[in-house]
Write a protein that holds these residues in place. Structure first.
Motif, PDB file in Angstrom:
ATOM      1  N   ASP A 167      -8.926  -6.967 -10.123  1.00 10.94           N
ATOM      2  CA  ASP A 167      -7.601  -6.561 -10.561  1.00 10.94           C
ATOM      3  C   ASP A 167      -7.418  -5.061 -10.280  1.00 10.94           C
ATOM      4  OD1 ASP A 167      -9.121  -5.355 -12.514  1.00 10.94           O
ATOM      5  OD2 ASP A 167      -8.226  -6.427 -14.187  1.00 10.94           O
ATOM      6  N   GLU A 168      -6.305  -4.505 -10.736  1.00 14.42           N
ATOM      7  CA  GLU A 168      -6.015  -3.098 -10.444  1.00 14.42           C
ATOM      8  C   GLU A 168      -6.994  -2.138 -11.107  1.00 14.42           C
ATOM      9  OE1 GLU A 168      -3.656  -4.399 -13.985  1.00 14.42           O
ATOM     10  OE2 GLU A 168      -3.783  -5.140 -11.952  1.00 14.42           O
ATOM     11  N   ALA A 201       0.374 -10.303  -7.374  1.00 18.56           N
ATOM     12  CA  ALA A 201       0.125  -8.866  -7.240  1.00 18.56           C
ATOM     13  C   ALA A 201       1.173  -8.268  -6.312  1.00 18.56           C
ATOM     14  CB  ALA A 201      -1.275  -8.617  -6.685  1.00 18.56           C
ATOM     15  N   ARG A 252      -7.625   3.999  -3.149  1.00 19.13           N
ATOM     16  CA  ARG A 252      -7.967   3.349  -4.416  1.00 19.13           C
ATOM     17  C   ARG A 252      -8.950   2.199  -4.234  1.00 19.13           C
ATOM     18  NH1 ARG A 252      -2.023   2.925  -7.158  1.00 19.13           N
ATOM     19  NH2 ARG A 252      -1.637   5.160  -7.269  1.00 19.13           N
TER      20      ARG A 252
END
Length: 129
Positions: A10-11, A41, A87
Motif C-alpha cells: 500500500d502507500e 489505487a 517513493r
C-alpha cells in the motif's frame, strides 16, 4: 533453488499480496499474476522490469496510472513522474523488513510453498507494526 518474489504494497509500504516465480523467469510473469488482484489505487510504482505495453494498458483499464520507467531498449522513451518514482523506496524498505526475519533472509526452506508461508507470516506481522 532460485525464486523471485513479487509484491504489492500500500502507500505506506505495508505488504498486501505476494507472488513467487522461478528466478530465471521474467518479471512479466509476476506482473500478470498480480494484475487482477491489485487493490483500487491512483498510482502504481514499479521498476523497469515491469515495463510492458500490455501491463500499462491493463493498469489504465483498472483506472491506475503507471509510474514505471521505460526499459533502456525501448525505441520511444516513456514519460513517468520522477518525483513520484522516488517513493518506490518504501517497497525496498518492506523487503528489508522481511529480511529481518532470519528464516526469510537465509532461506532455510527449500520448498517454495514453505518459504512463501514463512514470508506470509512475516508479512502479517509487518502489516500490523
Amino acid at each position: 533453488m532460485n525464486t523471485k518474489l513479487h509484491a504489492v504494497t500500500d502507500e505506506n509500504g505495508r505488504p498486501i499480496s505476494f507472488f513467487m516465480s522461478a528466478g530465471e523467469a521474467s518479471d512479466y510473469t509476476g506482473a500478470a499474476a498480480l494484475l487482477n488482484s491489485l487493490p483500487p489505487a491512483q498510482w502504481l510504482l514499479a521498476d523497469r522490469g515491469y515495463d510492458a505495453d500490455w501491463f500499462r494498458e491493463g493498469l489504465q483499464n483498472k483506472g491506475i496510472k503507471p509510474c514505471i520507467p521505460g526499459r533502456k531498449s525501448r525505441a520511444k522513451p516513456v514519460k513517468y513522474d520522477k518525483r513520484r518514482y522516488k517513493r518506490r523506496n518504501r517497497i525496498e524498505i518492506m523487503f528489508g523488513r522481511l529480511k529481518d526475519w532470519r528464516r526469510v533472509a537465509t532461506r532455510y526452506d527449500r520448498c517454495p510453498k514453505v518459504f512463501l508461508s514463512a514470508i506470509a507470516l512475516a508479512a502479517t506481522v509487518l502489516f500490523w507494526l
